[in-house]
Design an enzyme around this catalytic site. Structure first.
Site, PDB file in Angstrom:
ATOM      1  N   HIS A  53       0.838  -1.202   0.000  1.00 13.96           N
ATOM      2  CA  HIS A  53       0.000   0.000   0.000  1.00 13.96           C
ATOM      3  C   HIS A  53       0.878   1.259   0.000  1.00 13.96           C
ATOM      4  O   HIS A  53       0.678   2.171  -0.804  1.00 13.96           O
ATOM      5  CB  HIS A  53      -0.917  -0.018   1.233  1.00 13.96           C
ATOM      6  CG  HIS A  53      -1.786   1.182   1.363  1.00 13.96           C
ATOM      7  ND1 HIS A  53      -3.130   1.146   1.092  1.00 13.96           N
ATOM      8  CD2 HIS A  53      -1.520   2.449   1.751  1.00 13.96           C
ATOM      9  CE1 HIS A  53      -3.643   2.349   1.302  1.00 13.96           C
ATOM     10  NE2 HIS A  53      -2.677   3.151   1.706  1.00 13.96           N
ATOM     11  N   GLU A  54       1.859   1.282   0.893  1.00 14.70           N
ATOM     12  CA  GLU A  54       2.732   2.457   0.994  1.00 14.70           C
ATOM     13  C   GLU A  54       3.623   2.587  -0.240  1.00 14.70           C
ATOM     14  O   GLU A  54       3.922   3.701  -0.664  1.00 14.70           O
ATOM     15  CB  GLU A  54       3.568   2.401   2.264  1.00 14.70           C
ATOM     16  CG  GLU A  54       2.750   2.409   3.547  1.00 14.70           C
ATOM     17  CD  GLU A  54       1.705   3.510   3.626  1.00 14.70           C
ATOM     18  OE1 GLU A  54       1.973   4.649   3.166  1.00 14.70           O
ATOM     19  OE2 GLU A  54       0.613   3.256   4.151  1.00 14.70           O
ATOM     20  N   HIS A  64       1.742   4.440  -2.957  1.00 16.03           N
ATOM     21  CA  HIS A  64       1.865   5.887  -2.766  1.00 16.03           C
ATOM     22  C   HIS A  64       3.220   6.376  -3.277  1.00 16.03           C
ATOM     23  O   HIS A  64       3.311   7.371  -3.998  1.00 16.03           O
ATOM     24  CB  HIS A  64       1.757   6.251  -1.273  1.00 16.03           C
ATOM     25  CG  HIS A  64       0.393   6.161  -0.700  1.00 16.03           C
ATOM     26  ND1 HIS A  64      -0.667   6.914  -1.130  1.00 16.03           N
ATOM     27  CD2 HIS A  64      -0.089   5.410   0.332  1.00 16.03           C
ATOM     28  CE1 HIS A  64      -1.742   6.637  -0.415  1.00 16.03           C
ATOM     29  NE2 HIS A  64      -1.414   5.720   0.485  1.00 16.03           N
TER      30      HIS A  64
END
Length: 154
Positions: A67-68, A71
């Site tokens: 998820h990170e 980003h």
């Protein structure tokens, strides 16, 4: 897991799922409470909540790393890196990252100390979570003096 192991894991996942190198720092941040991790826009570093790994295990933690990294890579490419952006949603689905992380119960909410007070004049009982100064406060019923009966920890 140590910091250098986390760094190696993030670099490996970045190459394996994104075919791009992770060139910044990945670290644990014990102060994170309500999130599994965060991407820092200015420094491009990633921070992760170590409690997520302890409570939910490696599989869930890898989804947080993905998820990170979504980003991270989208932001560096100048594409839509926010949760609401369609590019973010599509890439997150493609790599198998988690949209949300599990809730960790806070240690301060698990144990509640209860303090039991009684009025010396009328016998009114009071139960409080926070200790109170019996020299400063009086009974709300008769304005009599209050004394602490006992305290218990749940």
């Amino acid at each position: 897991m140590e910091q250098h192991e986390l760094q190696a894991l993030v670099e490996r996942i970045s190459l394996e799922y994104f075919s791009k190198a992770f060139k910044h720092e990945a670290r644990f941040n014990n102060r994170l409470r309500t999130t599994g991790g965060r991407y820092l826009l200015k420094s491009h570093h990633l921070e992760f909540n170590p409690k997520q790994l302890e409570v939910f295990g490696m599989e869930a933690f890898i989804k947080i790393i993905k998820h990170e990294l979504v980003h991270y890579h989208l932001h560096l490419e100048g594409r839509g890196y926010r949760h609401r952006d369609q590019e973010f949603k599509v890439l997150l689905q493609k790599v198998g990252g988690s949209r949300f992380c599990g809730m960790i119960p806070h240690a301060r909410n698990q144990t509640h100390v209860k303090h039991y007070y009684v009025c010396r004049e009328c016998g009114q009982h009071f139960i409080r979570r926070r200790k109170m100064d019996t020299r400063r406060y009086v009974c709300g019923v008769c304005k009599g003096k209050i004394k602490l009966l006992y305290s218990e920890e749940n």
